[in-house]
Motif scaffolding. Structure first.
Motif, PDB file in Angstrom:
ATOM      1  N   TRP A 122      -9.832  57.488  55.689  1.00  0.00           N
ATOM      2  CA  TRP A 122      -9.901  57.109  57.098  1.00  0.00           C
ATOM      3  C   TRP A 122      -8.534  57.333  57.685  1.00  0.00           C
ATOM      4  O   TRP A 122      -7.520  57.100  57.032  1.00  0.00           O
ATOM      5  CB  TRP A 122     -10.229  55.626  57.274  1.00  0.00           C
ATOM      6  N   ILE A 123      -8.497  57.773  58.913  1.00  0.00           N
ATOM      7  CA  ILE A 123      -7.232  57.991  59.629  1.00  0.00           C
ATOM      8  C   ILE A 123      -7.337  57.321  60.992  1.00  0.00           C
ATOM      9  O   ILE A 123      -8.364  57.424  61.657  1.00  0.00           O
ATOM     10  CB  ILE A 123      -6.984  59.508  59.877  1.00  0.00           C
ATOM     11  N   SER A 124      -6.262  56.670  61.411  1.00  0.00           N
ATOM     12  CA  SER A 124      -6.108  56.211  62.794  1.00  0.00           C
ATOM     13  C   SER A 124      -4.783  56.765  63.289  1.00  0.00           C
ATOM     14  O   SER A 124      -3.803  56.772  62.538  1.00  0.00           O
ATOM     15  CB  SER A 124      -6.045  54.682  62.869  1.00  0.00           C
ATOM     16  N   TYR A 125      -4.758  57.248  64.528  1.00  0.00           N
ATOM     17  CA  TYR A 125      -3.504  57.795  65.044  1.00  0.00           C
ATOM     18  C   TYR A 125      -3.340  57.516  66.524  1.00  0.00           C
ATOM     19  O   TYR A 125      -4.306  57.284  67.247  1.00  0.00           O
ATOM     20  CB  TYR A 125      -3.390  59.298  64.775  1.00  0.00           C
ATOM     21  N   GLU A 126      -2.070  57.540  66.940  1.00  0.00           N
ATOM     22  CA  GLU A 126      -1.705  57.505  68.350  1.00  0.00           C
ATOM     23  C   GLU A 126      -0.706  58.628  68.572  1.00  0.00           C
ATOM     24  O   GLU A 126       0.230  58.801  67.777  1.00  0.00           O
ATOM     25  CB  GLU A 126      -1.092  56.163  68.735  1.00  0.00           C
ATOM     26  N   LEU A 127      -0.910  59.390  69.626  1.00  0.00           N
ATOM     27  CA  LEU A 127      -0.074  60.535  69.956  1.00  0.00           C
ATOM     28  C   LEU A 127       0.433  60.369  71.376  1.00  0.00           C
ATOM     29  O   LEU A 127      -0.337  60.012  72.274  1.00  0.00           O
ATOM     30  CB  LEU A 127      -0.894  61.828  69.842  1.00  0.00           C
ATOM     31  N   GLU A 128       1.712  60.631  71.573  1.00  0.00           N
ATOM     32  CA  GLU A 128       2.292  60.575  72.912  1.00  0.00           C
ATOM     33  C   GLU A 128       3.230  61.764  73.065  1.00  0.00           C
ATOM     34  O   GLU A 128       4.049  62.033  72.185  1.00  0.00           O
ATOM     35  CB  GLU A 128       3.064  59.276  73.091  1.00  0.00           C
ATOM     36  N   THR A 129       3.110  62.465  74.183  1.00  0.00           N
ATOM     37  CA  THR A 129       4.034  63.554  74.466  1.00  0.00           C
ATOM     38  C   THR A 129       4.948  63.168  75.617  1.00  0.00           C
ATOM     39  O   THR A 129       4.646  62.263  76.400  1.00  0.00           O
ATOM     40  CB  THR A 129       3.320  64.882  74.823  1.00  0.00           C
ATOM     41  N   SER A 185       2.009  58.360  65.507  1.00  0.00           N
ATOM     42  CA  SER A 185       1.904  57.250  64.553  1.00  0.00           C
ATOM     43  C   SER A 185       0.553  57.364  63.869  1.00  0.00           C
ATOM     44  O   SER A 185      -0.480  57.420  64.556  1.00  0.00           O
ATOM     45  CB  SER A 185       2.000  55.903  65.265  1.00  0.00           C
ATOM     46  N   VAL A 186       0.553  57.415  62.546  1.00  0.00           N
ATOM     47  CA  VAL A 186      -0.678  57.627  61.782  1.00  0.00           C
ATOM     48  C   VAL A 186      -0.763  56.605  60.654  1.00  0.00           C
ATOM     49  O   VAL A 186       0.232  56.337  59.978  1.00  0.00           O
ATOM     50  CB  VAL A 186      -0.714  59.035  61.141  1.00  0.00           C
ATOM     51  N   ARG A 234      -1.313  54.351  53.716  1.00  0.00           N
ATOM     52  CA  ARG A 234      -0.010  54.944  54.037  1.00  0.00           C
ATOM     53  C   ARG A 234       0.146  54.935  55.548  1.00  0.00           C
ATOM     54  O   ARG A 234      -0.823  55.052  56.278  1.00  0.00           O
ATOM     55  CB  ARG A 234       0.050  56.397  53.570  1.00  0.00           C
ATOM     56  N   SER A 235       1.402  54.883  55.992  1.00  0.00           N
ATOM     57  CA  SER A 235       1.683  54.958  57.421  1.00  0.00           C
ATOM     58  C   SER A 235       2.810  55.943  57.665  1.00  0.00           C
ATOM     59  O   SER A 235       3.710  56.088  56.835  1.00  0.00           O
ATOM     60  CB  SER A 235       2.098  53.590  57.968  1.00  0.00           C
ATOM     61  N   LEU A 236       2.744  56.604  58.801  1.00  0.00           N
ATOM     62  CA  LEU A 236       3.775  57.555  59.214  1.00  0.00           C
ATOM     63  C   LEU A 236       4.099  57.290  60.671  1.00  0.00           C
ATOM     64  O   LEU A 236       3.199  57.217  61.510  1.00  0.00           O
ATOM     65  CB  LEU A 236       3.275  59.000  59.046  1.00  0.00           C
ATOM     66  N   ASP A 295      -2.284  62.416  52.695  1.00  0.00           N
ATOM     67  CA  ASP A 295      -1.020  61.896  52.131  1.00  0.00           C
ATOM     68  C   ASP A 295       0.090  61.714  53.166  1.00  0.00           C
ATOM     69  O   ASP A 295       1.092  61.066  52.897  1.00  0.00           O
ATOM     70  CB  ASP A 295      -0.534  62.758  50.972  1.00  0.00           C
ATOM     71  N   LEU A 296      -0.067  62.293  54.365  1.00  0.00           N
ATOM     72  CA  LEU A 296       0.861  62.153  55.492  1.00  0.00           C
ATOM     73  C   LEU A 296       2.252  62.729  55.204  1.00  0.00           C
ATOM     74  O   LEU A 296       3.240  62.312  55.810  1.00  0.00           O
ATOM     75  CB  LEU A 296       0.966  60.692  55.959  1.00  0.00           C
TER      76      LEU A 296
END
Length: 182
Positions: free
Chosen positions: A41-48, A58-59, A68-70, A132-133
């Motif tokens: 499962w993946i959750s992400y937020e993207l901002e440009t 942020s993942v 894992r978090s990135l 694995d990020l």
């Protein structure tokens, strides 16, 4: 903010992103579930920033091995950090590319209008492998083929993508097909 859902054949899963564009800035949040290369499962937020240049990705990924978090940050001057650690291998990149995620093909296409007008551009991307990020440099070329059609190339891989007028992927052969309209 509109929702977009893709069937992601590359992961044998699905992704939904809630995305909005305003004044050359993209903000999105999304979730994906996949079974290849392993169930995750993946959750992400993207901002440009302006010009659709990645500011932050942020993942969080959850797989059998755990969570894992990135936190991938671009300083606006071409330098990147991952969870606070410098990433000199991707210095100069303007964009991130989250693996198996059709949304992150949007930024370079919008910045250069490649879904609307002729041109070819080569980019260095901060590519994030899933689940694995790990962050690696990736050289990619985007070439306008016609209205809404852009060829993506990286190494020996090539695919002719279809984009809507807003710059979101409709069809990415061998990776994803959009199921819902915005």
């Amino acid at each position: 903010m509109g929702a977009i859902t893709w069937e992601v054949s590359g992961s044998q899963g699905f992704e939904t992103a809630w995305a909005e564009q305003e004044d050359g800035v993209l903000r999105a949040r999304g979730r994906a579930v996949g079974t290849v290369p392993e169930p995750y499962w993946i959750s992400y937020e993207l901002e440009t920033a302006e010009g659709f240049v990645t500011r932050r990705l942020s993942v969080t990924a959850e797989a059998e091995a755990g969570t894992r978090s990135l936190d991938l940050l671009h300083d606006g001057q071409g330098r990147w950090t991952a969870n606070g650690e410098p990433l000199p291998d991707v210095d100069g990149a303007l964009d991130c590319d989250l693996g198996l995620c059709p949304l992150t093909n949007t930024m370079p296409v919008l910045r250069h209008g490649l879904h609307l007008a002729s041109g070819e551009r080569e980019f260095l991307m901060a590519w994030v492998s899933v689940p694995d990020l790990a962050v690696r440099p990736s050289r990619q070329t985007y070439t306008h083929l016609g209205p809404g059609r852009v060829r993506f190339a990286s190494g020996d891989f090539r695919s002719d993508l279809e984009f809507d007028e807003e710059g979101y992927v409709v069809e990415y052969p061998s990776l994803a097909t959009r199921l819902t309209a915005r």
